[in-house]
Design an enzyme around this catalytic site. Sequence first.
Site, PDB file in Angstrom:
ATOM      1  N   HIS A 107       2.722   0.950 -11.162  1.00 37.22           N
ATOM      2  CA  HIS A 107       1.660   0.015 -10.789  1.00 37.22           C
ATOM      3  C   HIS A 107       1.492   0.000  -9.274  1.00 37.22           C
ATOM      4  O   HIS A 107       2.395  -0.401  -8.544  1.00 37.22           O
ATOM      5  CB  HIS A 107       2.018  -1.382 -11.308  1.00 37.22           C
ATOM      6  CG  HIS A 107       0.872  -2.339 -11.309  1.00 37.22           C
ATOM      7  ND1 HIS A 107      -0.316  -2.070 -10.654  1.00 37.22           N
ATOM      8  CD2 HIS A 107       0.710  -3.558 -11.881  1.00 37.22           C
ATOM      9  CE1 HIS A 107      -1.149  -3.086 -10.828  1.00 37.22           C
ATOM     10  NE2 HIS A 107      -0.543  -3.994 -11.570  1.00 37.22           N
ATOM     11  N   CYS A 148      -4.450  -7.089  -8.024  1.00 39.68           N
ATOM     12  CA  CYS A 148      -4.586  -5.715  -8.525  1.00 39.68           C
ATOM     13  C   CYS A 148      -6.037  -5.295  -8.713  1.00 39.68           C
ATOM     14  O   CYS A 148      -6.320  -4.118  -8.931  1.00 39.68           O
ATOM     15  CB  CYS A 148      -3.835  -5.577  -9.854  1.00 39.68           C
ATOM     16  SG  CYS A 148      -2.143  -6.197  -9.773  1.00 39.68           S
ATOM     17  N   HIS A 197      -6.249  -0.859 -17.537  1.00 44.40           N
ATOM     18  CA  HIS A 197      -5.335  -1.467 -16.563  1.00 44.40           C
ATOM     19  C   HIS A 197      -3.896  -1.249 -17.029  1.00 44.40           C
ATOM     20  O   HIS A 197      -3.045  -0.825 -16.261  1.00 44.40           O
ATOM     21  CB  HIS A 197      -5.631  -2.955 -16.434  1.00 44.40           C
ATOM     22  CG  HIS A 197      -4.770  -3.666 -15.433  1.00 44.40           C
ATOM     23  ND1 HIS A 197      -4.751  -3.317 -14.106  1.00 44.40           N
ATOM     24  CD2 HIS A 197      -3.901  -4.692 -15.573  1.00 44.40           C
ATOM     25  CE1 HIS A 197      -3.905  -4.115 -13.453  1.00 44.40           C
ATOM     26  NE2 HIS A 197      -3.368  -4.945 -14.324  1.00 44.40           N
TER      27      HIS A 197
END
Length: 357
Positions: free
Chosen positions: A283, A166, A247
């Site tokens: 996400h 990520c 995040h």
Amino acid sequence: MVGLDQLKACNWLELGGGQVHLPASKSRAVRAMVSQTVSAPKREKDPKKRVVITGMGLVSVFGSGIDTFYDKLLEGESGISLIDRFGYIDGKNDRRLDDCWRYCLVAGKRALEDASLCSKVESLVQKGYKKMSPFFIPYSITNTGSALLAIDTGLMGPNYSISTACATANCCFYLAANHIRRGEADIMVAWGTEAAVIPTAGGDPRSDGLGVSTCIAKSLEDAGVSPEEDYVAGLISDSQVNYVNAHATSTLAGDLAEVNAIKKVVKNTSEIKMNGTKSMIGHGLGAAGALEAIATIKAINTGWLHPTINQDNIEPDVTIDTVPNVKKQHEVNVGISNSFGFGGHNSAVVSLPSQPN
């Protein structure tokens, strides 16, 4: 467009109790500790070494328009829905490409158009797969997306991909900025792309957020920003960190570790506002850092922070203003966009409004 005096994405790989700062020697594990005082270097003044953002492009659940994307975020609209597909590619290539490369091409072309570096590309209707193609193997190579964009637009120079889960997009921004700093390129197109509609699993991060805080501290140092000196003087200055695009994957362990990391770097968080873009778009994995960097730039440009939606019963340890459920007006002096990947891949990009030479 907003410009950046400095851009930094620092990648830390956590291994047990220590961390290896990439690209350090593979055989040497270095114990990472956060310095109590960060001595900020002078910001880069040489226009040939400064890195500015001239164009942005994206593909998201809200479509492929930058302003539409951020307007939806400001409205607090959830983009979570059944999986859908959309295209922006000619029919011949469309038959050959995986969704990941489709999104890659669209976002890259959008960014070039936004920077007035590419002629307008018309949106075409997506066509479905027909059969297994002889292009299956070459189009499975990890840098195929950037290679296809280069072929399509005539771009030349450094062309490669990296994979840090990520944290991928943030690390791409860092490497692209360094190519410009070193004089190896005048213009770089950097982004993250993902179309992984698959189940995933991972282990918990360190609860104290040590790898994350080390990454943030080094990013601020490289950007010429000291998180502490202005607070010690009792002043609020235009070089003070006052916004974090978190995040924030909505996991208890991960979110609290990120909050702890921010507190470790910035002792007084009373002026900081922090929001989570994933609360509305989910996400994006490898693409998450790119989408959230755009949200950060738009926050700097517009003076408005989008809300973090669906927030109820926030944990007591989360003492930072998370912009719950309703957008807020906020002048961003220094913004941080965090992206953390499976396996301890930690990255942070520091964004500042452009300044005259």
